[in-house]
Design a protein around this motif. Structure first.
Motif, PDB file in Angstrom:
ATOM      1  N   ILE A  54       0.838  -1.200   0.000  1.00  0.00           N
ATOM      2  CA  ILE A  54       0.000   0.000   0.000  1.00  0.00           C
ATOM      3  C   ILE A  54       0.873   1.251   0.000  1.00  0.00           C
ATOM      4  O   ILE A  54       0.584   2.235  -0.705  1.00  0.00           O
ATOM      5  N   SER A 109      -9.361  -5.320   7.104  1.00  0.00           N
ATOM      6  CA  SER A 109      -9.804  -4.193   6.288  1.00  0.00           C
ATOM      7  C   SER A 109      -9.866  -2.875   7.058  1.00  0.00           C
ATOM      8  O   SER A 109      -9.428  -1.837   6.553  1.00  0.00           O
ATOM      9  N   ARG A 139      -7.020   4.265  -6.753  1.00  0.00           N
ATOM     10  CA  ARG A 139      -8.066   3.690  -5.904  1.00  0.00           C
ATOM     11  C   ARG A 139      -7.683   2.259  -5.538  1.00  0.00           C
ATOM     12  O   ARG A 139      -7.293   1.476  -6.391  1.00  0.00           O
ATOM     13  N   LYS A 140      -7.809   1.924  -4.262  1.00  0.00           N
ATOM     14  CA  LYS A 140      -7.389   0.600  -3.788  1.00  0.00           C
ATOM     15  C   LYS A 140      -8.579  -0.207  -3.274  1.00  0.00           C
ATOM     16  O   LYS A 140      -9.483   0.346  -2.635  1.00  0.00           O
ATOM     17  N   HIS A 141      -8.544  -1.506  -3.551  1.00  0.00           N
ATOM     18  CA  HIS A 141      -9.564  -2.451  -3.103  1.00  0.00           C
ATOM     19  C   HIS A 141      -8.861  -3.630  -2.444  1.00  0.00           C
ATOM     20  O   HIS A 141      -7.719  -3.952  -2.770  1.00  0.00           O
ATOM     21  N   LEU A 142      -9.572  -4.312  -1.580  1.00  0.00           N
ATOM     22  CA  LEU A 142      -9.015  -5.475  -0.878  1.00  0.00           C
ATOM     23  C   LEU A 142      -9.761  -6.742  -1.265  1.00  0.00           C
ATOM     24  O   LEU A 142     -10.992  -6.760  -1.323  1.00  0.00           O
ATOM     25  N   ARG A 184      -6.884  -0.553   6.397  1.00  0.00           N
ATOM     26  CA  ARG A 184      -7.751   0.602   6.127  1.00  0.00           C
ATOM     27  C   ARG A 184      -8.046   0.739   4.625  1.00  0.00           C
ATOM     28  O   ARG A 184      -7.990   1.829   4.059  1.00  0.00           O
ATOM     29  N   VAL A 185      -8.345  -0.387   4.004  1.00  0.00           N
ATOM     30  CA  VAL A 185      -8.715  -0.437   2.588  1.00  0.00           C
ATOM     31  C   VAL A 185     -10.066  -1.128   2.481  1.00  0.00           C
ATOM     32  O   VAL A 185     -10.268  -2.179   3.100  1.00  0.00           O
ATOM     33  N   ASP A 243       0.918   4.157  -2.942  1.00  0.00           N
ATOM     34  CA  ASP A 243       0.671   5.556  -2.609  1.00  0.00           C
ATOM     35  C   ASP A 243       1.820   6.479  -3.009  1.00  0.00           C
ATOM     36  O   ASP A 243       1.684   7.702  -2.890  1.00  0.00           O
TER      37      ASP A 243
END
Length: 270
Positions: free
Chosen positions: A156, A199, A174-177, A204-205, A160
């Protein structure tokens, strides 16, 4: 304009290539012209999972070195006409992917495809950095082990700070888990991390998909088919839900709560 999505992880063996194959297949099933690229130079796992390993003549590195045209290296999926695979090279040279070559291939693919899925190697090697550099969005794959989640936190940080969007001051991607191999019964017994632990508390995603422990995943790999094509299985359902959520559809999460035990099981301690 094509959207570029990197599927990445901090640790190997968490189901990243399995997720890339199912994600790309799910997009293609919904009518989007999709290509999935294997950035893991030296291994060649993606074409095995997609069942097209015998069709590989030219690969990603051949295209970058101008030894083949892109259209010669792209392999069309056996079942879906709008799904293509660009396989990795089996060279031992981890620096075979060049900045200029990858940029040229991305630009050429963007003219033809709706989605470009980059199946990244684990960690922060060169292939992983190039896979994430051009991305618009990222799917971070982890399992519920603390070591896997901590390694994902490092990725992450890279997402970033090391992407083209950040360098050109266009914001962060944009980030997804995607959580794989999840077992709600074991999570309830605190034998693995919960979805909230991963999460909300650690990464924190937002969670895009939760893939349950399911024997279909191994079966699919052995048969050379993406898991999402096994439509009557838990893992197949979960990957289909993941794709739907990515495209903006509201879907409840399935297979994430422990099933209550019957009175016989409670009586005998089962």
């Amino acid at each position: 304009m094509a959207k570029i999505v990197v599927v990445t992880s901090g640790k190997g063996g968490v189901g990243k290539t399995t997720t890339s194959a199912s994600f790309a297949t799910g997009l293609a099933k919904r009518g989007y012209k999709t290509v999935v690229i294997d950035f893991d130079v030296g291994l060649r796992n993606l074409d095995l999972i997609m069942g097209c390993e015998r069709r590989v003549v030219y690969d990603f590195v051949n295209v970058i070195n101008n030894e083949a045209r892109l259209q010669q290296a792209l392999i069309r999926d056996k079942e879906l006409e709008n799904l293509y695979i660009l396989p990795a090279s089996q060279t031992r040279d981890k620096d075979a992917l060049t900045d200029e070559g990858v940029e040229r291939v991305m630009d050429e693919l963007a003219e033809e495809f709706d989605y470009i899925i980059c199946d990244s190697p684990a960690g922060i090697e060169r292939g992983a950095m190039l896979a994430m550099y051009y991305a618009d969005e990222a799917i971070i794959v982890t399992n519920p082990e603390i070591s896997s989640v901590r390694d994902s936190d490092r990725i992450i940080g890279m997402l970033d700070s090391k992407t083209k969007k950040v360098e050109q001051k266009e914001g962060r991607i944009r980030k997804h888990l995607c959580i794989t191999r999840f077992n709600p019964e074991r999570a309830a017994r605190e034998e693995m991390l919960s979805i909230e632990d991963i999460s909300q508390d650690i990464l924190r995603v937002p969670t895009l998909g939760v893939i349950p422990e399911c024997p279909t995943v191994l079966q699919a790999s052995n048969e050379g088919k993406p898991v999402i094509l096994y439509e009557d299985t838990k893992a197949g359902h979960a990957y289909d839900d993941l794709v739907a959520r990515f495209l903006g559809e509201e879907r409840p999460f399935r297979y994430i709560t422990a099933q209550p035990k019957g009175w016989l099981a409670r009586l005998f301690g089962g």
